[in-house]
Design an enzyme around this catalytic site. Sequence first.
Site, PDB file in Angstrom:
ATOM      1  N   ASP A 123       0.832  -1.203   0.000  1.00  0.00           N
ATOM      2  CA  ASP A 123       0.000   0.000   0.000  1.00  0.00           C
ATOM      3  C   ASP A 123       0.867   1.254   0.000  1.00  0.00           C
ATOM      4  O   ASP A 123       0.640   2.189   0.769  1.00  0.00           O
ATOM      5  CB  ASP A 123      -0.926  -0.004   1.219  1.00  0.00           C
ATOM      6  CG  ASP A 123      -1.998   1.074   1.137  1.00  0.00           C
ATOM      7  OD1 ASP A 123      -2.278   1.556   0.032  1.00  0.00           O
ATOM      8  OD2 ASP A 123      -2.535   1.460   2.192  1.00  0.00           O
ATOM      9  N   CYS A 183     -22.815  -5.293  -3.978  1.00  0.00           N
ATOM     10  CA  CYS A 183     -21.942  -4.260  -3.407  1.00  0.00           C
ATOM     11  C   CYS A 183     -22.377  -2.859  -3.838  1.00  0.00           C
ATOM     12  O   CYS A 183     -22.320  -1.910  -3.044  1.00  0.00           O
ATOM     13  CB  CYS A 183     -20.485  -4.515  -3.796  1.00  0.00           C
ATOM     14  SG  CYS A 183     -20.153  -4.539  -5.575  1.00  0.00           S
ATOM     15  N   CYS A 230     -15.290   1.945   6.075  1.00  0.00           N
ATOM     16  CA  CYS A 230     -16.620   1.426   5.783  1.00  0.00           C
ATOM     17  C   CYS A 230     -16.503   0.020   5.209  1.00  0.00           C
ATOM     18  O   CYS A 230     -15.623  -0.248   4.401  1.00  0.00           O
ATOM     19  CB  CYS A 230     -17.313   2.348   4.781  1.00  0.00           C
ATOM     20  SG  CYS A 230     -18.882   1.720   4.162  1.00  0.00           S
ATOM     21  N   CYS A 233     -19.962  -2.508   1.438  1.00  0.00           N
ATOM     22  CA  CYS A 233     -19.894  -3.248   0.174  1.00  0.00           C
ATOM     23  C   CYS A 233     -19.314  -4.641   0.383  1.00  0.00           C
ATOM     24  O   CYS A 233     -19.721  -5.604  -0.284  1.00  0.00           O
ATOM     25  CB  CYS A 233     -19.105  -2.470  -0.877  1.00  0.00           C
ATOM     26  SG  CYS A 233     -17.349  -2.235  -0.509  1.00  0.00           S
TER      27      CYS A 233
END
Length: 336
Positions: A123, A183, A230, A233
Site C-alpha cells: 500500500d 456491493c 466502511c 460493500c
Amino acid sequence: MTNNLTAKIKQWAKELEFTEVGITTPETETAKQKLAKWLAKGYHGTMTYMTKQPYGSETSSEFTPKSVISCAVNYLPDCNSNTNISRYALGRDYHKVVRNRLHKLAKKIEIEIGPHKYRCFNDSSQIQEKALAINAGIGWQGKNSLIINPNHGSWLFLGEIFTDLELACDQPQEPHCGNCNACIKACPTKAIVKPYQIDARRCIAYLTIEHKGSIPLELRPLMGKQIYGCDFCQAACPWNRFAKTSPLTDFQPRNNLDTATLIELFGWSEEEFLIKTEGSSIRRIGHERWLRNIAVALGNSPQNGQTIAALKSRLQHSSDLVREHVAWALDRLTSL
C-alpha cells in the site's frame, strides 16, 4: 531451478502466514492507463499525492525487476459485526504486519540462493497492487474494485516483492461476480458509480480517513454511524460468506474498538486517543478528525439525553471543524 525456487517461495510464504501467494511480471500498463482516466475525472478528491507520485517507482536506474511475488493476508477479525470502524483498522496497523513478513520472505530467498535485488511494497508508492494480484492469480476484481478470492472473500491485505529473479508465473483467475450488484446496492452514498469504478469523493472510507476538511452536508446523513472506514460493500458480497477469521492475532480488536459506544469514543481526550490508537492505522487521522467523524455519527443516531449531552460537551471545542460538525449534529437531532 526456476520452478523449484518458485515452489519453495510459496511454501515459505505460507509458513510466514501469508494467505495466498502468486507470481507475475511487473507489467501493469493497462492498469496505469485506467488510473490516469480515473484521476482525470477527479474521483480521487483531495488525494493529490496520487497525481504526484511517478509511475514506475518500483524501478530505479540500478534495479529493473523481472518478477513480482504478490502476497495476500487475511485480516478478518473476530469482532462485533456492527462495528462503526472498518474491520481492517480494529487491530494493529497492517503496514507493519505485512511489510515485516515481506522482508522475512525476501531474506529466506537470499539465504537459499544468495544476494538478489528486491524491493518490498505494501500500500505504498504508485504500485498497481490490485492489477498485480489479479495477474498473479490471487483473485479477481469485484465491482467494488476490491480483490476477491474464492476461499477468503475480499478481507485481504496485499503486498509485493519486486525482484530481479526470473520466476515461473501463475495464471489469472476468471472473474465470478456475474450479474451480482450487491456491493453497488449496499453503498449508502452511491460511491460505486458503475461496476469497478469508485468516486472516492462519495466514499465513506475517503470521507472519514483521507478527507481533511468539512464533510459535505448532503453526504453526512448518508454516512450512518461509520466513524473510520466502511465495510458495507464487503459485508454485502456473497463471496464473503466463505471467509474465515484471520489466524493472526495482530488483526484482532484492540481497546474494545468493536464494542465501545460512540459516546465513549467521543469522550476520549486527545491523550487517550493517542494512547489507545498507538500502533493502529486510526491514529493517522488525528483527534480532531476523530471527533468530527463521531459527531456526524452521533447526529445520525437516535435522539436521547446522553447523545445530546455528549455533543454539547464539545460545543466549545478549540477546533472550528469539530464545532461545525457538533452543531450540525445537534441541529439534526433537535429538529427530529
